[in-house]
Design a protein around this motif. Structure first.
Motif, short mmCIF file in Angstrom:
data_model
loop_
_atom_site.label_atom_id
_atom_site.label_comp_id
_atom_site.label_asym_id
_atom_site.label_seq_id
_atom_site.Cartn_x
_atom_site.Cartn_y
_atom_site.Cartn_z
N ASP A 51 0.82 -1.33 -0.14
CA ASP A 51 0.13 -0.01 0.11
C ASP A 51 0.97 1.31 -0.04
N ARG A 52 1.92 1.18 0.65
CA ARG A 52 3.02 2.49 0.53
C ARG A 52 3.36 2.77 -0.65
N ALA A 54 -2.10 -8.99 -3.22
CA ALA A 54 -2.14 -8.64 -4.66
C ALA A 54 -3.00 -7.72 -4.85
N CYS A 55 -4.02 -7.62 -4.22
CA CYS A 55 -5.30 -6.61 -4.64
C CYS A 55 -5.11 -5.14 -4.22
N ILE A 87 -3.57 -6.64 -11.93
CA ILE A 87 -2.98 -7.75 -11.35
C ILE A 87 -2.88 -8.72 -12.91
N LYS A 88 -1.80 -9.23 -12.93
CA LYS A 88 -1.52 -10.00 -13.97
C LYS A 88 -1.38 -11.66 -13.51
N ALA A 89 -1.93 -12.54 -14.12
CA ALA A 89 -1.80 -14.03 -13.47
C ALA A 89 -1.70 -14.98 -14.77
N GLU A 124 -12.35 -2.32 -1.27
CA GLU A 124 -12.01 -0.94 -1.49
C GLU A 124 -10.96 -0.78 -2.41
N ARG A 125 -10.20 -1.92 -2.75
CA ARG A 125 -9.03 -1.82 -3.63
C ARG A 125 -9.48 -2.41 -5.23
#
Length: 347
Positions: A154-155, A179-180, A185-187, A259-260
């Protein structure tokens, strides 16, 4: 008779040597794990240069011997041209950069402390047009440990840096909590994603102790200081409180993800289920499907890419300890593989 004694003696000596090596290896590995923070070195690898060197080696290997000299001259001209293009510090500073971090999580997310320091180092030097790529692999673990690891990520968001998390194998439970935090996000197609849930289990041997007339006195100050125990008798009230705490943790987990990732149907997806990468895309758990290697190669075409890692100095004791530890681990895995193969052969 003497041959039999000699064989026994040889076996004992060999066993003693192996055990001694294992003990030495464990001691050395323990010592390396306790390295002082001041001894840690920041290792930086320019991936563009690494890829260029490997490509040149392959081209030279595939070129006829008579033409290699000409190709080497072409490489030198290319180096001079690149050096001139980066001669100006101002021009180089404007070139976009990608900083690559690795996080391999265990149950306690024990890499978090070093990971946080790596994040700090990047925040100190990164500019607004830089990107941070985190190659993440974790099946989750302790709530408070992964909560801290996610807070480190988050920082990066708070610092205004674009963050991409690449998942090649697994990011589940606490791993997905981390990850969120990323903007993207790539998987990989078969990476394991999700498991947005909370689990706890406590063994209880109270009936066994009672059967043998063993009493356990559990004294607490505070009604819910202990809800479930291993040795004492668990009450329905204690079980209900324990479950309430689990539900509360799950609620916080869902809120953090929602939230994310506001586009997700969090109540539908927060069931503890997992999805593979290609499935996770349709559920909006991830933003794209692909491997971290392919993505970094793509970014190298338009940016300078660096891996950043804090690691202890490569002392002889550390090398020896890690070599012995790795040898024991490989031998164990090989033995398990042989046992597994034998099981398949019997079927």
């Amino acid at each position: 008779m003497s041959e039999w004694v000699a064989e026994i003696a040889t076996f004992v000596v060999q066993t003693t040597i192996v055990m001694a090596l294992i003990v030495i290896g464990l001691l050395l590995v323990t010592r390396t794990k306790n390295d002082k923070e001041s001894d840690l070195k920041l290792s930086i690898e320019p991936l563009n240069d690494q890829r260029r060197r490997r490509g040149r080696r392959l081209r030279l290997a595939a070129t006829m011997p008579g033409a290699r000299k000409k190709l080497l001259k072409a490489f030198r001209r290319e180096n001079k041209k690149r050096h001139k293009s980066h001669k100006s510090v101002d021009d180089a500073a404007q070139e976009p950069r990608v900083w690559v971090l690795d996080f391999h999580g265990d149950l306690k997310a024990s890499q978090t402390e070093h990971f946080g320091q790596e994040v700090s180092a990047i925040i100190d030097v990164a500019s607004k047009n830089d990107e941070v790529v985190v190659r993440l692999e974790s099946a989750g673990g302790l709530v408070h440990a992964y909560g801290l690891a996610a807070a480190q990520l988050d920082r990066l968001r708070d610092a205004g840096l674009t963050t991409t998390v690449c998942i090649d194998k697994v990011a589940a439970s606490g791993g997905y909590l981390m990850a969120c935090t990323a903007q993207h996000i790539k998987a990989a197609p078969f990476a394991v994603i999700g498991s947005i849930g909370v689990v706890a289990q406590v063994p209880n041997i109270h009936r066994l102790l009672k059967r043998h007339d063993i009493d356990v006195e559990l004294l607490t100050a505070g009604k819910y200081k202990r809800t479930l125990t291993v040795l004492g008798e668990n009450t329905e009230e204690g079980k209900a409180k324990f479950l309430e705490d689990l539900e509360n943790t799950h609620r916080l987990f869902k809120s953090y993800v929602a939230e994310r990732r506001p586009s997700m149907e969090i109540d539908t997806l927060a069931t503890g289920e997992i999805w593979y990468g290609s499935e996770a895309l349709s559920q909006l758990l991830v933003d794209s499907v692909g491997t971290s290697e392919a993505y970094l190669v793509e970014r190298m075409a338009e940016a300078r890419v660096f891996t950043v890692k804090l690691e202890p100095p490569k002392t002889m004791s550390r090398k020896l300890g890690l070599a012995i530890s790795e040898g024991v681990e490989k031998a164990t895995l090989k033995a398990l593989g042989l046992i597994d193969a034998a099981g398949w052969q019997r079927r």
